[in-house]
Design a protein around this motif. Structure first.
Motif, PDB file in Angstrom:
ATOM      1  N   SER A  87     -30.237  72.744  -6.665  1.00  0.00           N
ATOM      2  CA  SER A  87     -30.449  73.654  -5.542  1.00  0.00           C
ATOM      3  C   SER A  87     -29.170  73.668  -4.707  1.00  0.00           C
ATOM      4  CB  SER A  87     -31.628  73.159  -4.704  1.00  0.00           C
ATOM      5  OG  SER A  87     -31.751  73.936  -3.544  1.00  0.00           O
ATOM      6  N   PHE A  88     -28.707  74.852  -4.399  1.00  0.00           N
ATOM      7  CA  PHE A  88     -27.453  75.019  -3.667  1.00  0.00           C
ATOM      8  C   PHE A  88     -27.693  75.991  -2.510  1.00  0.00           C
ATOM      9  CE2 PHE A  88     -26.854  74.479  -8.230  1.00  0.00           C
ATOM     10  CZ  PHE A  88     -26.305  73.198  -8.232  1.00  0.00           C
ATOM     11  N   PRO A  89     -28.307  75.492  -1.422  1.00  0.00           N
ATOM     12  CA  PRO A  89     -28.782  76.376  -0.355  1.00  0.00           C
ATOM     13  C   PRO A  89     -27.693  77.107   0.421  1.00  0.00           C
ATOM     14  CG  PRO A  89     -29.014  74.076   0.287  1.00  0.00           C
ATOM     15  CD  PRO A  89     -28.610  74.090  -1.162  1.00  0.00           C
ATOM     16  N   HIS A  90     -26.435  76.666   0.334  1.00  0.00           N
ATOM     17  CA  HIS A  90     -25.368  77.305   1.096  1.00  0.00           C
ATOM     18  C   HIS A  90     -24.550  78.291   0.255  1.00  0.00           C
ATOM     19  CE1 HIS A  90     -26.365  73.466   3.095  1.00  0.00           C
ATOM     20  NE2 HIS A  90     -26.453  74.305   4.120  1.00  0.00           N
ATOM     21  N   LEU A  91     -24.997  78.498  -0.986  1.00  0.00           N
ATOM     22  CA  LEU A  91     -24.340  79.437  -1.887  1.00  0.00           C
ATOM     23  C   LEU A  91     -25.297  80.571  -2.229  1.00  0.00           C
ATOM     24  CD1 LEU A  91     -22.902  76.894  -4.535  1.00  0.00           C
ATOM     25  CD2 LEU A  91     -21.811  77.689  -2.415  1.00  0.00           C
ATOM     26  N   ASP A  92     -24.744  81.743  -2.456  1.00  0.00           N
ATOM     27  CA  ASP A  92     -25.513  82.855  -3.010  1.00  0.00           C
ATOM     28  C   ASP A  92     -25.389  82.693  -4.521  1.00  0.00           C
ATOM     29  OD1 ASP A  92     -26.817  85.232  -3.500  1.00  0.00           O
ATOM     30  OD2 ASP A  92     -25.151  86.503  -2.856  1.00  0.00           O
ATOM     31  N   THR A  93     -26.501  82.487  -5.226  1.00  0.00           N
ATOM     32  CA  THR A  93     -26.412  82.120  -6.637  1.00  0.00           C
ATOM     33  C   THR A  93     -27.238  83.016  -7.563  1.00  0.00           C
ATOM     34  OG1 THR A  93     -28.286  80.575  -6.500  1.00  0.00           O
ATOM     35  CG2 THR A  93     -26.100  79.681  -6.048  1.00  0.00           C
ATOM     36  N   VAL A  94     -26.781  83.084  -8.808  1.00  0.00           N
ATOM     37  CA  VAL A  94     -27.534  83.655  -9.919  1.00  0.00           C
ATOM     38  C   VAL A  94     -27.225  82.796 -11.140  1.00  0.00           C
ATOM     39  CG1 VAL A  94     -27.536  86.035  -9.076  1.00  0.00           C
ATOM     40  CG2 VAL A  94     -25.734  85.280 -10.632  1.00  0.00           C
ATOM     41  N   ALA A  95     -28.183  82.742 -12.067  1.00  0.00           N
ATOM     42  CA  ALA A  95     -27.966  81.958 -13.281  1.00  0.00           C
ATOM     43  C   ALA A  95     -26.933  82.623 -14.186  1.00  0.00           C
ATOM     44  CB  ALA A  95     -29.280  81.759 -14.031  1.00  0.00           C
ATOM     45  N   MET A 137     -26.627  95.446  -5.782  1.00  0.00           N
ATOM     46  CA  MET A 137     -25.375  95.850  -5.147  1.00  0.00           C
ATOM     47  C   MET A 137     -24.502  94.619  -4.939  1.00  0.00           C
ATOM     48  SD  MET A 137     -24.187  98.644  -3.357  1.00  0.00           S
ATOM     49  CE  MET A 137     -22.750  98.901  -2.418  1.00  0.00           C
ATOM     50  N   ILE A 138     -23.252  94.733  -5.267  1.00  0.00           N
ATOM     51  CA  ILE A 138     -22.326  93.609  -5.156  1.00  0.00           C
ATOM     52  C   ILE A 138     -21.700  93.598  -3.767  1.00  0.00           C
ATOM     53  CG2 ILE A 138     -20.189  92.640  -6.065  1.00  0.00           C
ATOM     54  CD1 ILE A 138     -21.029  93.774  -8.780  1.00  0.00           C
ATOM     55  N   GLU A 139     -21.761  92.426  -3.154  1.00  0.00           N
ATOM     56  CA  GLU A 139     -21.221  92.225  -1.814  1.00  0.00           C
ATOM     57  C   GLU A 139     -19.697  92.257  -1.851  1.00  0.00           C
ATOM     58  OE1 GLU A 139     -21.369  91.859   2.148  1.00  0.00           O
ATOM     59  OE2 GLU A 139     -23.154  91.899   0.895  1.00  0.00           O
ATOM     60  N   VAL A 140     -19.105  93.187  -1.103  1.00  0.00           N
ATOM     61  CA  VAL A 140     -17.656  93.344  -1.084  1.00  0.00           C
ATOM     62  C   VAL A 140     -16.983  92.184  -0.362  1.00  0.00           C
ATOM     63  CG1 VAL A 140     -15.775  94.825  -0.294  1.00  0.00           C
ATOM     64  CG2 VAL A 140     -17.845  95.843  -1.214  1.00  0.00           C
ATOM     65  N   SER A 141     -17.653  91.562   0.597  1.00  0.00           N
ATOM     66  CA  SER A 141     -17.009  90.557   1.429  1.00  0.00           C
ATOM     67  C   SER A 141     -16.959  89.162   0.803  1.00  0.00           C
ATOM     68  CB  SER A 141     -17.729  90.463   2.780  1.00  0.00           C
ATOM     69  OG  SER A 141     -19.042  89.985   2.592  1.00  0.00           O
ATOM     70  N   THR A 142     -17.412  88.992  -0.447  1.00  0.00           N
ATOM     71  CA  THR A 142     -17.357  87.678  -1.069  1.00  0.00           C
ATOM     72  C   THR A 142     -15.918  87.183  -1.104  1.00  0.00           C
ATOM     73  OG1 THR A 142     -19.292  88.106  -2.425  1.00  0.00           O
ATOM     74  CG2 THR A 142     -17.828  86.360  -3.178  1.00  0.00           C
ATOM     75  N   MET A 143     -15.706  86.036  -0.511  1.00  0.00           N
ATOM     76  CA  MET A 143     -14.372  85.459  -0.490  1.00  0.00           C
ATOM     77  C   MET A 143     -14.148  84.552  -1.689  1.00  0.00           C
ATOM     78  SD  MET A 143     -12.896  86.643   2.187  1.00  0.00           S
ATOM     79  CE  MET A 143     -11.618  85.583   2.791  1.00  0.00           C
ATOM     80  N   ILE A 144     -15.185  83.813  -2.086  1.00  0.00           N
ATOM     81  CA  ILE A 144     -15.060  82.844  -3.171  1.00  0.00           C
ATOM     82  C   ILE A 144     -16.116  83.151  -4.222  1.00  0.00           C
ATOM     83  CG2 ILE A 144     -15.195  80.400  -3.807  1.00  0.00           C
ATOM     84  CD1 ILE A 144     -14.353  79.759  -0.898  1.00  0.00           C
ATOM     85  N   PHE A 145     -15.671  83.244  -5.461  1.00  0.00           N
ATOM     86  CA  PHE A 145     -16.565  83.413  -6.594  1.00  0.00           C
ATOM     87  C   PHE A 145     -16.442  82.168  -7.453  1.00  0.00           C
ATOM     88  CE2 PHE A 145     -16.981  85.066 -11.086  1.00  0.00           C
ATOM     89  CZ  PHE A 145     -18.363  85.121 -11.073  1.00  0.00           C
ATOM     90  N   ALA A 146     -17.565  81.544  -7.758  1.00  0.00           N
ATOM     91  CA  ALA A 146     -17.574  80.347  -8.600  1.00  0.00           C
ATOM     92  C   ALA A 146     -18.330  80.642  -9.881  1.00  0.00           C
ATOM     93  CB  ALA A 146     -18.222  79.182  -7.863  1.00  0.00           C
ATOM     94  N   THR A 147     -17.827  80.097 -10.977  1.00  0.00           N
ATOM     95  CA  THR A 147     -18.499  80.267 -12.261  1.00  0.00           C
ATOM     96  C   THR A 147     -18.435  78.971 -13.060  1.00  0.00           C
ATOM     97  OG1 THR A 147     -18.571  81.505 -14.342  1.00  0.00           O
ATOM     98  CG2 THR A 147     -16.407  81.297 -13.292  1.00  0.00           C
ATOM     99  N   VAL A 148     -19.555  78.653 -13.704  1.00  0.00           N
ATOM    100  CA  VAL A 148     -19.622  77.450 -14.534  1.00  0.00           C
ATOM    101  C   VAL A 148     -19.685  77.816 -16.017  1.00  0.00           C
ATOM    102  CG1 VAL A 148     -20.749  76.134 -12.709  1.00  0.00           C
ATOM    103  CG2 VAL A 148     -22.144  77.231 -14.473  1.00  0.00           C
ATOM    104  N   GLY A 149     -19.565  79.097 -16.328  1.00  0.00           N
ATOM    105  CA  GLY A 149     -19.660  79.511 -17.717  1.00  0.00           C
ATOM    106  C   GLY A 149     -21.108  79.645 -18.148  1.00  0.00           C
TER     107      GLY A 149
END
Length: 186
Positions: free
Chosen positions: A47-55, A1-13
């Motif tokens: 490791s990025f402990p303050h971010l919600d991450t996926v590869a 389920m995708i979190e609606v409240s995400t304010m910032i989305f980051a992508t590295v490609g």
């Protein structure tokens, strides 16, 4: 389920890790724990402990997160730039740099320099400036700056539209190259 409240989305490609950007974003998130940040990290060993991450994300998940975010932070990849232009999303670009062994060439720097003319794009070169721009975006409620009204910006928007049509494989409406009949004959 995708979190609606995400304010910032980051992508590295999808091609290479980009820990310089992700570490800076993680440092900012540590000082702003109330702001949800989701990052697609690629094959990063970091490791990025303050971010919600996926590869990685499916195309549908990527698009949904992109659209729901208030702000996008990204490498200077054309796919991300086109997606942001298409939905009018504020975008902070941090180009990968050859001198840091983040890419084989500095083409992302060249791309970022050109895209900086767009009203929704901010370009940063380092983590300190990224954090400063994130603070500025937060203070403004993640609002888009007013659109630039220059001909140069309009020309760039037209170019982006043509690139989008090509990349997304959409039919292109071409202007007629046939001279108009000036004789008045029907």
């Amino acid at each position: 389920m995708i979190e609606v409240s995400t304010m910032i989305f980051a992508t590295v490609g999808t091609q290479l890790p980009f820990d310089r950007m992700l570490t800076s974003l993680d440092n900012w998130a540590a000082h702003n724990p109330g702001i949800p940040v989701f990052a697609q990290t690629g094959d990063s060993p970091g490791s990025f402990p303050h971010l919600d991450t996926v590869a990685s994300l499916s195309q549908v998940e990527f698009q949904t997160r992109f659209e729901r975010a208030r702000l996008v932070v990204a490498h200077a990849g054309m796919g991300t730039i086109l997606s942001a232009a298409e939905v009018g999303k504020p975008l902070i670009l941090m180009p990968r740099r050859m001198k840091f062994k983040e890419h084989r060439t500095d083409h992302q720097q060249d791309t970022a320099n050109e895209m900086a003319r767009l009203s929704n794009v901010t370009v940063v070169q380092d983590g300190q400036t990224l954090c400063k721009e994130l603070d500025r975006a937060l203070a403004s409620g993640f609002q888009l700056p007013p659109a630039a009204a220059s001909q140069e910006s309009a020309d760039l928007e037209e170019l982006l539209g043509a690139i989008q049509d090509f990349v997304w494989d959409r039919p292109v409406q071409q202007a007629s190259t046939k001279p108009a009949d000036q004789s008045g004959a029907a």
